[in-house]
Each structure stands twice: as structure tokens, then as C-alpha cells.
Design a protein around this motif. Structure first.
Motif, PDB file in Angstrom:
ATOM      1  N   GLU A  55      41.712  14.087  21.023  1.00 45.22           N
ATOM      2  CA  GLU A  55      43.004  14.770  21.121  1.00 45.22           C
ATOM      3  C   GLU A  55      42.949  15.897  22.144  1.00 45.22           C
ATOM      4  O   GLU A  55      43.883  16.086  22.926  1.00 45.22           O
ATOM      5  N   ARG A  56      41.849  16.653  22.168  1.00 46.39           N
ATOM      6  CA  ARG A  56      41.702  17.729  23.153  1.00 46.39           C
ATOM      7  C   ARG A  56      41.655  17.159  24.568  1.00 46.39           C
ATOM      8  O   ARG A  56      42.269  17.682  25.491  1.00 46.39           O
ATOM      9  N   GLY A  57      40.914  16.083  24.756  1.00 47.74           N
ATOM     10  CA  GLY A  57      40.846  15.453  26.065  1.00 47.74           C
ATOM     11  C   GLY A  57      42.205  14.956  26.536  1.00 47.74           C
ATOM     12  O   GLY A  57      42.581  15.141  27.697  1.00 47.74           O
ATOM     13  N   LEU A  58      42.961  14.342  25.644  1.00 50.22           N
ATOM     14  CA  LEU A  58      44.302  13.865  25.996  1.00 50.22           C
ATOM     15  C   LEU A  58      45.219  15.016  26.375  1.00 50.22           C
ATOM     16  O   LEU A  58      46.006  14.913  27.322  1.00 50.22           O
ATOM     17  N   ALA A  59      45.123  16.123  25.658  1.00 48.40           N
ATOM     18  CA  ALA A  59      45.946  17.297  25.978  1.00 48.40           C
ATOM     19  C   ALA A  59      45.632  17.808  27.379  1.00 48.40           C
ATOM     20  O   ALA A  59      46.530  18.224  28.119  1.00 48.40           O
ATOM     21  N   LEU A  74      50.056   6.905  28.121  1.00 53.04           N
ATOM     22  CA  LEU A  74      48.971   7.758  28.595  1.00 53.04           C
ATOM     23  C   LEU A  74      47.663   6.971  28.640  1.00 53.04           C
ATOM     24  O   LEU A  74      46.881   7.087  29.578  1.00 53.04           O
ATOM     25  N   PHE A  75      47.441   6.138  27.625  1.00 47.38           N
ATOM     26  CA  PHE A  75      46.243   5.305  27.607  1.00 47.38           C
ATOM     27  C   PHE A  75      46.282   4.275  28.728  1.00 47.38           C
ATOM     28  O   PHE A  75      45.265   3.993  29.344  1.00 47.38           O
ATOM     29  N   ARG A  76      47.467   3.720  28.999  1.00 45.88           N
ATOM     30  CA  ARG A  76      47.577   2.709  30.064  1.00 45.88           C
ATOM     31  C   ARG A  76      47.290   3.298  31.443  1.00 45.88           C
ATOM     32  O   ARG A  76      46.655   2.665  32.273  1.00 45.88           O
ATOM     33  N   CYS A  77      47.760   4.496  31.689  1.00 48.10           N
ATOM     34  CA  CYS A  77      47.615   5.067  33.039  1.00 48.10           C
ATOM     35  C   CYS A  77      46.325   5.838  33.242  1.00 48.10           C
ATOM     36  O   CYS A  77      45.813   5.897  34.348  1.00 48.10           O
ATOM     37  N   CYS A  78      45.830   6.481  32.192  1.00 44.94           N
ATOM     38  CA  CYS A  78      44.878   7.554  32.460  1.00 44.94           C
ATOM     39  C   CYS A  78      43.631   7.589  31.585  1.00 44.94           C
ATOM     40  O   CYS A  78      42.859   8.549  31.677  1.00 44.94           O
ATOM     41  N   VAL A  79      43.442   6.606  30.721  1.00 42.38           N
ATOM     42  CA  VAL A  79      42.306   6.649  29.792  1.00 42.38           C
ATOM     43  C   VAL A  79      41.461   5.392  29.946  1.00 42.38           C
ATOM     44  O   VAL A  79      41.967   4.277  29.911  1.00 42.38           O
ATOM     45  N   ASP A  80      40.162   5.612  30.130  1.00 44.08           N
ATOM     46  CA  ASP A  80      39.198   4.515  30.193  1.00 44.08           C
ATOM     47  C   ASP A  80      38.325   4.578  28.950  1.00 44.08           C
ATOM     48  O   ASP A  80      37.918   5.662  28.523  1.00 44.08           O
ATOM     49  N   LEU A  81      38.047   3.414  28.371  1.00 43.15           N
ATOM     50  CA  LEU A  81      37.173   3.346  27.207  1.00 43.15           C
ATOM     51  C   LEU A  81      35.821   2.804  27.633  1.00 43.15           C
ATOM     52  O   LEU A  81      35.715   1.677  28.109  1.00 43.15           O
ATOM     53  N   GLY A  82      34.793   3.634  27.474  1.00 44.16           N
ATOM     54  CA  GLY A  82      33.427   3.221  27.778  1.00 44.16           C
ATOM     55  C   GLY A  82      32.796   2.638  26.530  1.00 44.16           C
ATOM     56  O   GLY A  82      32.754   3.295  25.491  1.00 44.16           O
ATOM     57  N   LYS A  83      32.302   1.432  26.627  1.00 42.93           N
ATOM     58  CA  LYS A  83      31.824   0.723  25.435  1.00 42.93           C
ATOM     59  C   LYS A  83      30.337   0.400  25.466  1.00 42.93           C
ATOM     60  O   LYS A  83      29.846  -0.361  24.650  1.00 42.93           O
ATOM     61  N   GLU A  84      29.610   0.992  26.401  1.00 42.60           N
ATOM     62  CA  GLU A  84      28.188   0.704  26.529  1.00 42.60           C
ATOM     63  C   GLU A  84      27.297   1.718  25.808  1.00 42.60           C
ATOM     64  O   GLU A  84      26.198   1.398  25.391  1.00 42.60           O
ATOM     65  N   ALA A  85      27.763   2.953  25.689  1.00 37.74           N
ATOM     66  CA  ALA A  85      26.926   4.034  25.154  1.00 37.74           C
ATOM     67  C   ALA A  85      26.781   3.950  23.636  1.00 37.74           C
ATOM     68  O   ALA A  85      27.722   3.585  22.929  1.00 37.74           O
ATOM     69  N   VAL A  86      25.584   4.332  23.180  1.00 39.92           N
ATOM     70  CA  VAL A  86      25.309   4.333  21.737  1.00 39.92           C
ATOM     71  C   VAL A  86      24.751   5.671  21.252  1.00 39.92           C
ATOM     72  O   VAL A  86      24.560   5.864  20.057  1.00 39.92           O
ATOM     73  N   ASP A  87      24.462   6.574  22.182  1.00 35.91           N
ATOM     74  CA  ASP A  87      23.927   7.883  21.816  1.00 35.91           C
ATOM     75  C   ASP A  87      24.238   8.874  22.940  1.00 35.91           C
ATOM     76  O   ASP A  87      24.853   8.510  23.943  1.00 35.91           O
TER      77      ASP A  87
END
Length: 179
Positions: A48-52, A86-99
Motif C-alpha cells: 500500500e505504501r509503495g502504491l501511494a 494502476l497495476f496495469r500501467c505501473c506495477v510489476d510482480l517479481g515471482k523469482e525471489a524467495v528470501d
């Protein structure tokens, strides 16, 4: 002699922990603009802070690193009641990290891919020291990292564990031993 050395080492360790616990960083309060913002998954309030930050125009894009591979952007937006646009234009989801270490590696790849010169790191205040250390190690000195912690109320056990992880990783990184 060995007893004195051990006593001094234990005292320094205890003082270091006390300093770590009472000087947790505070959130950024001034308008700080960076190219991107990175948010490792974990404690509440981070995303939420990042989105703001993105919504205020203080960063172009946001990476949420360490996302479960099955999570879709629309699902995450709905779960935190955020605008899907906002997610469509400006948010990337990284799915490789585990720690924390792989969060930093995933972030470094994202920063290089976008050719960013500055990034804001949003994570919990108790996690900031280690997350920033790992990110600095992955990025080198060519990218500015702004620390913007989310305030939390960690208990003794969480702080103690985090302090020990921070010490161990700091030693590993400074000595060049790669575990």
C-alpha cells in the motif's frame, strides 16, 4: 585473557543489538522522487505504501518482489483494494525471489532492465538494514537507494533474529564468503 576478549565481544554484541533495536529507521516524510520503488512481500502496509508513492508521482513504476507464482496482478489489486488500472500501467510482480537476498537480485535485474538510476526501498523498519545491505550489494554504487521503511512494532524475538541475520550477512559480504 580469553575470558576478557569473550566478555568484550559479548558486550559489543549486546550493545549492537540494543542500538539496532532502538534506532529503527522512520518513514520518509518529505517528497522524494525516485525512478522506481521496490517492495518485498511480507509484513502489512508495504505494498500500500509503495502504491501511494507511485500514485503521488514520486516513482514511475513499482516492483513487488517475492510474489507467489500463482498470484495475478488483478487478484493482488483486489486483495488490497487498489485500482486495477494502476497495476496495469505501473506495477510489476517479481515471482523469482524467495528470501531477502533473492529479492535484491530480482530487484537489481528489474532496475537494470529499466535503466533506473534511483530506487526507493519500502520494507518494514526492522527489516530495512538487511534489505538495504543486500540491495546495495546487488546493485553496486551506481544506483541511489532511498530507504523508506514502514513503521512496525516488532517483538523481541523478531528483532533478535533479524539482528543476527544482519550480522551474519554483513560478515559474509565483507569477507567475500558466498554462502
Amino acid at each position: 585473557m580469553i575470558g576478557r576478549i569473550a566478555s568484550v565481544a559479548l558486550l559489543l554484541y549486546a550493545l549492537g543489538f540494543a542500538l539496532f533495536a532502538v534506532t529503527l529507521p522512520q518513514p520518509v516524510t518529505n517528497r522524494t522522487v525516485t525512478d522506481g520503488v521496490v517492495v518485498p512481500t511480507g509484513a502489512p502496509g508495504r505494498i500500500e505504501r509503495g502504491l501511494a508513492i507511485v500514485q503521488r508521482g514520486e516513482a514511475k513504476r513499482m516492483l513487488v518482489t517475492g510474489v507467489d507464482p500463482d498470484v495475478r496482478p488483478g487478484e493482488l489489486a483486489a486483495a488490497i483494494d487498489a485500482p486495477r488500472r494502476l497495476f496495469r500501467c505501473c506495477v510489476d510482480l517479481g515471482k523469482e525471489a524467495v528470501d531477502t537476498r533473492s529479492n535484491a537480485d530480482e530487484t537489481a535485474q528489474w532496475v537494470r532492465r529499466h535503466r533506473y538510476r534511483s530506487v526507493r526501498l519500502v520494507t518494514s523498519n526492522w527489516h530495512m538494514a538487511r534489505a538495504a545491505m543486500e540491495l546495495r550489494n546487488a546493485l553496486g554504487n551506481s544506483v541511489t537507494v532511498v530507504r523508506d521503511p514502514v513503521a512496525g512494532s516488532p517483538g523481541f524475538g523478531l528483532l533478535f533474529g533479524e539482528y543476527n541475520k544482519y550480522l551474519v550477512r554483513g560478515i559474509v559480504l565483507r569477507t567475500g564468503i558466498d554462502l
